[in-house]
Design a protein around this motif. Sequence first.
Motif, PDB file in Angstrom:
ATOM      1  N   HIS A 293       0.672  -1.237   0.202  1.00 47.85           N
ATOM      2  CA  HIS A 293       0.157   0.111  -0.206  1.00 47.85           C
ATOM      3  C   HIS A 293       1.237   1.126  -0.370  1.00 47.85           C
ATOM      4  O   HIS A 293       0.339   2.085  -0.213  1.00 47.85           O
ATOM      5  N   GLN A 294       0.935   1.633   0.550  1.00 49.05           N
ATOM      6  CA  GLN A 294       2.839   2.120   1.182  1.00 49.05           C
ATOM      7  C   GLN A 294       3.979   2.742  -0.569  1.00 49.05           C
ATOM      8  O   GLN A 294       3.608   3.720  -0.921  1.00 49.05           O
ATOM      9  N   GLY A 295       4.637   1.871  -0.599  1.00 45.27           N
ATOM     10  CA  GLY A 295       4.471   1.608  -1.956  1.00 45.27           C
ATOM     11  C   GLY A 295       3.517   1.984  -3.860  1.00 45.27           C
ATOM     12  O   GLY A 295       3.780   2.869  -4.203  1.00 45.27           O
ATOM     13  N   LEU A 296       2.550   1.602  -3.557  1.00 41.49           N
ATOM     14  CA  LEU A 296       1.686   1.914  -4.374  1.00 41.49           C
ATOM     15  C   LEU A 296       1.422   3.763  -4.413  1.00 41.49           C
ATOM     16  O   LEU A 296       0.663   4.082  -5.361  1.00 41.49           O
ATOM     17  N   SER A 297       1.059   3.707  -3.251  1.00 43.41           N
ATOM     18  CA  SER A 297      -0.498   4.938  -2.534  1.00 43.41           C
ATOM     19  C   SER A 297       0.965   6.303  -3.018  1.00 43.41           C
ATOM     20  O   SER A 297       1.099   7.238  -3.444  1.00 43.41           O
ATOM     21  N   PHE A 298       2.431   5.944  -2.843  1.00 41.50           N
ATOM     22  CA  PHE A 298       4.046   7.293  -3.527  1.00 41.50           C
ATOM     23  C   PHE A 298       3.605   7.083  -5.091  1.00 41.50           C
ATOM     24  O   PHE A 298       3.881   8.275  -5.152  1.00 41.50           O
ATOM     25  N   THR A 299       3.726   6.398  -5.579  1.00 39.90           N
ATOM     26  CA  THR A 299       3.268   6.253  -7.063  1.00 39.90           C
ATOM     27  C   THR A 299       2.589   7.419  -7.340  1.00 39.90           C
ATOM     28  O   THR A 299       2.887   8.015  -8.414  1.00 39.90           O
ATOM     29  N   ASN A 300       1.536   7.642  -6.855  1.00 41.15           N
ATOM     30  CA  ASN A 300       0.550   8.967  -7.273  1.00 41.15           C
ATOM     31  C   ASN A 300       0.814  10.085  -6.702  1.00 41.15           C
ATOM     32  O   ASN A 300       0.356  11.045  -7.555  1.00 41.15           O
ATOM     33  N   ARG A 301       2.196  10.337  -5.831  1.00 40.79           N
ATOM     34  CA  ARG A 301       2.266  11.451  -5.726  1.00 40.79           C
ATOM     35  C   ARG A 301       3.648  11.586  -5.859  1.00 40.79           C
ATOM     36  O   ARG A 301       4.826  12.570  -5.641  1.00 40.79           O
ATOM     37  N   PHE A 302       4.631  10.935  -6.634  1.00 39.69           N
ATOM     38  CA  PHE A 302       6.011  11.102  -6.128  1.00 39.69           C
ATOM     39  C   PHE A 302       6.398  10.577  -7.854  1.00 39.69           C
ATOM     40  O   PHE A 302       5.677   9.634  -8.214  1.00 39.69           O
ATOM     41  N   ASP A 303       7.809  11.752  -8.783  1.00 44.22           N
ATOM     42  CA  ASP A 303       8.081  11.179 -10.081  1.00 44.22           C
ATOM     43  C   ASP A 303       9.585  10.136  -9.778  1.00 44.22           C
ATOM     44  O   ASP A 303      10.040  10.700  -8.550  1.00 44.22           O
ATOM     45  N   ALA A 304       9.527   9.232 -10.383  1.00 44.63           N
ATOM     46  CA  ALA A 304      10.204   7.846 -10.390  1.00 44.63           C
ATOM     47  C   ALA A 304      11.603   8.661 -10.422  1.00 44.63           C
ATOM     48  O   ALA A 304      12.973   8.183  -9.911  1.00 44.63           O
ATOM     49  N   ASN A 305      12.281   9.439 -11.434  1.00 43.99           N
ATOM     50  CA  ASN A 305      12.938  10.688 -11.613  1.00 43.99           C
ATOM     51  C   ASN A 305      13.733  11.013 -10.614  1.00 43.99           C
ATOM     52  O   ASN A 305      14.758  10.892 -10.517  1.00 43.99           O
ATOM     53  N   THR A 306      12.800  11.727  -9.697  1.00 45.50           N
ATOM     54  CA  THR A 306      13.095  12.574  -9.122  1.00 45.50           C
ATOM     55  C   THR A 306      13.549  12.030  -7.785  1.00 45.50           C
ATOM     56  O   THR A 306      14.442  12.381  -7.065  1.00 45.50           O
ATOM     57  N   TYR A 307      13.548  10.359  -7.741  1.00 44.36           N
ATOM     58  CA  TYR A 307      13.485   9.368  -6.616  1.00 44.36           C
ATOM     59  C   TYR A 307      15.385   9.395  -7.155  1.00 44.36           C
ATOM     60  O   TYR A 307      15.733   9.201  -6.040  1.00 44.36           O
ATOM     61  N   LEU A 308      15.406   8.975  -7.979  1.00 42.55           N
ATOM     62  CA  LEU A 308      16.382   8.718  -8.632  1.00 42.55           C
ATOM     63  C   LEU A 308      17.490   9.451  -8.843  1.00 42.55           C
ATOM     64  O   LEU A 308      18.844   9.674  -8.069  1.00 42.55           O
ATOM     65  N   TYR A 309      17.179  11.157  -8.809  1.00 41.57           N
ATOM     66  CA  TYR A 309      18.077  12.479  -8.481  1.00 41.57           C
ATOM     67  C   TYR A 309      18.158  12.772  -7.114  1.00 41.57           C
ATOM     68  O   TYR A 309      19.362  13.559  -6.827  1.00 41.57           O
ATOM     69  N   ILE A 310      17.111  12.498  -6.558  1.00 44.85           N
ATOM     70  CA  ILE A 310      17.370  12.616  -5.195  1.00 44.85           C
ATOM     71  C   ILE A 310      18.101  11.515  -3.880  1.00 44.85           C
ATOM     72  O   ILE A 310      19.274  12.126  -4.049  1.00 44.85           O
ATOM     73  N   THR A 311      17.432  10.488  -5.002  1.00 44.88           N
ATOM     74  CA  THR A 311      19.243   9.828  -4.163  1.00 44.88           C
ATOM     75  C   THR A 311      20.417   9.576  -4.689  1.00 44.88           C
ATOM     76  O   THR A 311      21.059   9.377  -3.730  1.00 44.88           O
ATOM     77  N   ARG A 312      20.309   9.961  -5.291  1.00 49.13           N
ATOM     78  CA  ARG A 312      21.982  10.012  -6.532  1.00 49.13           C
ATOM     79  C   ARG A 312      22.603  11.821  -5.008  1.00 49.13           C
ATOM     80  O   ARG A 312      23.655  11.519  -4.574  1.00 49.13           O
ATOM     81  N   ALA A 313      22.149  12.376  -5.088  1.00 49.46           N
ATOM     82  CA  ALA A 313      21.843  13.714  -4.141  1.00 49.46           C
ATOM     83  C   ALA A 313      22.001  13.503  -3.271  1.00 49.46           C
ATOM     84  O   ALA A 313      23.641  13.864  -1.755  1.00 49.46           O
ATOM     85  N   LEU A 314      21.684  13.084  -1.706  1.00 46.40           N
ATOM     86  CA  LEU A 314      21.991  12.138  -0.527  1.00 46.40           C
ATOM     87  C   LEU A 314      22.877  11.547  -0.840  1.00 46.40           C
ATOM     88  O   LEU A 314      24.162  11.247  -0.132  1.00 46.40           O
ATOM     89  N   ASP A 315      23.355   9.657  -1.857  1.00 45.78           N
ATOM     90  CA  ASP A 315      24.361   9.712  -1.898  1.00 45.78           C
ATOM     91  C   ASP A 315      25.802  10.329  -2.275  1.00 45.78           C
ATOM     92  O   ASP A 315      26.903  10.150  -1.454  1.00 45.78           O
ATOM     93  N   TYR A 316      25.398  11.380  -2.888  1.00 50.57           N
ATOM     94  CA  TYR A 316      27.144  12.131  -3.291  1.00 50.57           C
ATOM     95  C   TYR A 316      27.312  13.117  -1.387  1.00 50.57           C
ATOM     96  O   TYR A 316      28.194  13.562  -1.408  1.00 50.57           O
ATOM     97  N   PHE A 317      26.391  12.912  -0.889  1.00 49.93           N
ATOM     98  CA  PHE A 317      26.238  13.655   0.500  1.00 49.93           C
ATOM     99  C   PHE A 317      27.794  13.549   1.115  1.00 49.93           C
ATOM    100  O   PHE A 317      27.516  12.531   1.600  1.00 49.93           O
ATOM    101  N   ASP A 318      28.678  14.405   1.210  1.00 49.91           N
ATOM    102  CA  ASP A 318      29.453  14.043   1.917  1.00 49.91           C
ATOM    103  C   ASP A 318      30.534  15.477   2.501  1.00 49.91           C
ATOM    104  O   ASP A 318      31.430  15.922   1.322  1.00 49.91           O
TER     105      ASP A 318
END
Lengths: 407, 198
Positions: A293-318
């Motif tokens: 349910h959490q996964g599915l409802s997330f897809t209604n409000r969130f863009d998959a590419n944004t997920y890629l870009y933001i997790t990248r930003a997180l990983d690069y943070f140092d």
Amino acid sequence: MPRVVMTAAKRTDRKEIGDVAMGLGADAGSAGIVRTKHVTFDQPSQELALEGGGTLAPFTVAFETYGKLSERKDNAILVTHALSGDAHVAGRHSANDQRPGWWDMMIGPGKGLDTDKYFVISSNVIGGCSGSTGPASENPATGRPYGTDFPIITIADMVNAQAMLLDHLGVEKLLAAVGGSMGGMQVLEWAVSHPGRVHLCLPLATAARQPTQAIAFNEVGRQAIMADPDWRGGHYYDGKPPAKGLSVARMVGHITYLSDEAMQEKFGRRLRDIHDYSFTFSADFEVESYLRHQGLSFTNRFDANTYLYITRALDYFDLTRRHGSLVQAFRDVTARFLVLAFSSDWLHPPYQLKEIVSALRATHKHVSYYEVESHYGHDAFLLEREKMEGIIGAFLASGARTFVPAS
Amino acid sequence: MRRIDYKLIADLVPHGSTVLDLACGDGELLNQLIRDKGVRGSGVDVSQEAVEACVTKGLSVFHGDLDAGLADFADGSHDVVILSMSLQQLRRPRMIVREMVRVGRQAIVSFPNFAHWTPRLQLFLGGRMPVSRDLPHQWWDTPNIHLCTIKDFRALCLEEGLRIEHELYLSGIHTQPPQRAVLPNLMARLAIFAVTRC
């Protein structure tokens, strides 16, 4: 349909409903009916130079504000959001809005971030999908959504965009920057990159560099999205979005936000609407059904590419990368810190927060550390109101007495 | 009323030094040291109320359990480390004294002297665990689990190879110390030690 247009349409709806609802009176302690606003930086002098090279221009920042900026402009607090957050941090968008802002428990009249005293600002990060320019926005070079042509952005880039928003709002120096998880990283970046513009820093449940385990989980999420045939190299905006991949990414992420104890308590091994195993692969367990349910409802409000870009930003943070060491990174910091850790957080365990404290202390910066006892895991910073409100309120009040305007 | 023991401790702290106050409570001693001696001070306390009280005063405070040691503090990172009236409440007092002289150049420890004549009499004549103004708890609910005497603390310093730089005695936290100490282990209710590593 490009997402930017959708956001604009939604905004109009909210405004109309909001205006009608204004007279109904807000529930006690609520920031009331609020509206997401947008500012577009499109002047030649307003290009956003990116850490990874290149620029972003023009770009839009979605933001909300609560309370009033004082005449001396000494009461502004920036609240920064985590991976899946947005600018809507408090209040409701309409009278019958079921979901208040993501940190509504902390922000409002008489709350920890008391909007009778403070002017609270929050914005959607760039790269986001809730009104600020991100991969779903129109690429001015092609007239089509950026998709994966969107430049890689970092936490520092997000913060620089926020600094421009503050310029726009006439806020020279923040009384405080407050945020958890990725929001905490932005708070740290504020202290390091704009030392003269922030008096108090309140990072919660975060780290000065993205830990290995968190990179690993993010990579699983990204692989899930990119393995979805609907992802199509990131250029899917004319068709079906990679909902399955994004949903799996969210499920993995969600597990890291909870704790063993919290999951055990919330779901145990309970079965969902059945008395015995179905001996199939359907969601027998409550925890499975919850995650789906959490996964599915997330897809209604969130863009998959944004997920890629933001997790990248997180990983690069140092913070140590640009400065050699954390102590060195914090050398020019003038802000006072209150660092909050949560005992059962295994995404950013207390030792990662203590690392920040030790580095600040090495050069005798003003820093306090508090560990909230909680079994909610990483999500505790979104839930433990009573355990945080007192100390956060006290920190802000003591900071308001020592605030020195920007020189 | 200002506490005399705090004043005596403040007199031992060099002006402008870096100070770490262990079990700092509401931060009153730290506040005085910052105000009167211009120190760069911070505290450590295990209780939520204490941490909140310190933050309210604008003090720098670390939420931590002294029974776990001072692992979050670097060697020689402070000029002075203080432990005021809390040694007897710790599970591992010897370990914390060791940690104090690791983290600080100087350690200042104050504690109630269990060899004062009143507890001695209560135990000797009454045959009951002493209960007094300084040690107001019954044996079954006292937080004071490691009481010691002035002689005991001197012996610990000797065993740990610590040099005693100052040794002060009081007959109460609000009572001026006597001009000359006569039989301190019998007559002093409180003691303050300033020690360094040899």
